[in-house]
Write a protein that holds these residues in place. Structure first.
Motif, short mmCIF file in Angstrom:
data_model
loop_
_atom_site.label_atom_id
_atom_site.label_comp_id
_atom_site.label_asym_id
_atom_site.label_seq_id
_atom_site.Cartn_x
_atom_site.Cartn_y
_atom_site.Cartn_z
N PHE A 291 20.00 13.43 -7.22
CA PHE A 291 19.89 12.57 -6.25
C PHE A 291 18.70 12.91 -5.56
O PHE A 291 17.90 11.93 -5.13
N TRP A 292 18.18 14.32 -5.08
CA TRP A 292 17.16 14.40 -4.22
C TRP A 292 15.83 14.30 -5.15
O TRP A 292 14.96 13.79 -4.57
N ARG A 293 15.70 14.46 -6.50
CA ARG A 293 14.66 14.23 -7.21
C ARG A 293 14.41 12.52 -7.33
O ARG A 293 13.25 12.36 -7.21
N ALA A 294 15.45 11.97 -7.56
CA ALA A 294 15.29 10.29 -7.48
C ALA A 294 14.89 10.03 -6.13
O ALA A 294 14.05 8.89 -6.08
N THR A 295 15.35 10.58 -5.03
CA THR A 295 14.88 10.23 -3.58
C THR A 295 13.39 10.51 -3.48
O THR A 295 12.64 9.56 -2.88
N LEU A 296 13.19 11.60 -3.72
CA LEU A 296 11.51 12.03 -3.77
C LEU A 296 10.53 11.19 -4.63
O LEU A 296 9.48 10.64 -4.07
N VAL A 297 11.07 10.93 -5.70
CA VAL A 297 10.14 9.95 -6.64
C VAL A 297 9.94 8.50 -6.01
O VAL A 297 9.06 7.92 -6.05
N SER A 298 11.14 8.15 -5.41
CA SER A 298 11.34 6.73 -5.07
C SER A 298 10.20 6.94 -3.52
O SER A 298 9.55 5.81 -3.51
N ALA A 299 10.44 7.81 -2.71
CA ALA A 299 9.68 7.81 -1.41
C ALA A 299 8.25 8.03 -1.75
O ALA A 299 7.49 7.12 -1.10
N VAL A 300 7.81 8.60 -2.78
CA VAL A 300 6.33 8.64 -3.12
C VAL A 300 5.69 7.40 -3.83
O VAL A 300 4.72 6.88 -3.39
N SER A 301 6.60 6.96 -4.46
CA SER A 301 6.13 5.48 -4.97
C SER A 301 6.09 4.62 -4.02
O SER A 301 5.34 3.72 -3.99
N ILE A 302 6.91 4.45 -3.08
CA ILE A 302 6.94 3.62 -1.90
C ILE A 302 5.77 3.70 -1.16
O ILE A 302 4.95 2.66 -0.93
N VAL A 303 5.36 4.81 -0.75
CA VAL A 303 4.17 5.11 -0.13
C VAL A 303 2.90 4.80 -0.90
O VAL A 303 2.00 4.30 -0.03
N VAL A 304 2.85 5.11 -1.94
CA VAL A 304 1.74 4.79 -2.78
C VAL A 304 1.58 3.29 -2.88
O VAL A 304 0.54 2.92 -2.91
N VAL A 305 2.57 2.69 -3.38
CA VAL A 305 2.42 1.15 -3.48
C VAL A 305 2.33 0.38 -2.14
O VAL A 305 1.32 -0.54 -2.12
N THR A 306 2.96 0.99 -1.08
CA THR A 306 2.62 0.20 0.21
C THR A 306 1.03 0.46 0.69
O THR A 306 0.58 -0.38 1.13
N ALA A 307 0.51 1.58 0.43
CA ALA A 307 -0.41 2.13 1.03
C ALA A 307 -1.71 1.32 0.04
O ALA A 307 -2.54 0.82 0.65
N LEU A 308 -1.37 1.12 -1.23
CA LEU A 308 -2.44 0.51 -2.04
C LEU A 308 -2.18 -0.79 -1.72
O LEU A 308 -3.15 -1.63 -1.70
N GLY A 309 -1.12 -1.42 -1.36
CA GLY A 309 -0.95 -3.04 -0.96
C GLY A 309 -1.60 -3.20 0.45
O GLY A 309 -2.31 -4.12 0.35
N LEU A 310 -1.56 -2.22 1.34
CA LEU A 310 -2.32 -2.43 2.42
C LEU A 310 -3.66 -2.37 2.38
O LEU A 310 -4.54 -3.21 3.16
N LEU A 311 -4.19 -1.68 1.30
CA LEU A 311 -5.60 -1.47 1.24
C LEU A 311 -6.31 -2.62 0.72
O LEU A 311 -7.51 -3.23 0.99
N TYR A 312 -5.51 -3.24 -0.64
CA TYR A 312 -6.29 -4.21 -1.14
C TYR A 312 -5.50 -5.62 -1.27
O TYR A 312 -6.31 -6.48 -1.72
N LEU A 313 -4.52 -5.91 -0.56
CA LEU A 313 -4.23 -7.16 -0.46
C LEU A 313 -4.83 -7.87 1.02
O LEU A 313 -4.91 -6.85 1.86
N PRO A 314 -4.96 -9.08 0.96
CA PRO A 314 -5.42 -9.84 2.22
C PRO A 314 -4.45 -9.40 3.27
O PRO A 314 -3.11 -9.71 3.26
N LEU A 315 -4.77 -9.00 4.52
CA LEU A 315 -4.24 -8.97 5.79
C LEU A 315 -4.03 -10.04 6.72
O LEU A 315 -3.36 -10.17 7.70
N GLY A 316 -4.69 -11.11 6.40
CA GLY A 316 -4.68 -12.68 7.22
C GLY A 316 -5.57 -12.29 8.26
O GLY A 316 -5.72 -13.16 9.05
N ALA A 317 -6.56 -11.47 8.38
CA ALA A 317 -7.52 -11.00 9.42
C ALA A 317 -8.95 -10.80 8.60
O ALA A 317 -8.97 -10.07 7.81
#
Length: 88
Positions: free
Chosen positions: A24-50
């Motif tokens: 459970f905790w390994r899956a939670t850690l892998v999931s959290a790291v992947s969420i942070v990476v995908v979200t950060a990359l999404g904010l960096l490279y997807l248009p923000l509308g501004a």
């Protein structure tokens, strides 16, 4: 943009916690790291509308990275616990 990234975070958390149910905790850690990476990359490279400069967006994303990490862990724990309870 925020709803799209939130949906991607939930899908990632459900997928990873469904595929890796035993540690459970390994899956939670892998999931959290992947969420942070995908979200950060999404904010960096997807248009923000501004019309912002790329350097301002990068500094903004780096400044909110700890907050992204906290919410990534929070989403991962809640989704993992929900799937853990549902499976029993």
């Amino acid at each position: 943009m925020a709803y799209l990234l939130a949906a991607v975070a939930l899908i990632l958390a459900f997928t990873i916690n469904w595929v890796m149910p035993r540690p459970f905790w390994r899956a939670t850690l892998v999931s959290a790291v992947s969420i942070v990476v995908v979200t950060a990359l999404g904010l960096l490279y997807l248009p923000l509308g501004a019309d912002l400069e790329a350097e301002k967006v990068r500094s903004w994303v780096w400044s909110i990275l700890p907050l992204l990490g906290f919410f990534g862990i929070l989403i991962s724990v809640f989704v993992g616990w929900f799937l853990h309870v549902v499976r029993r």
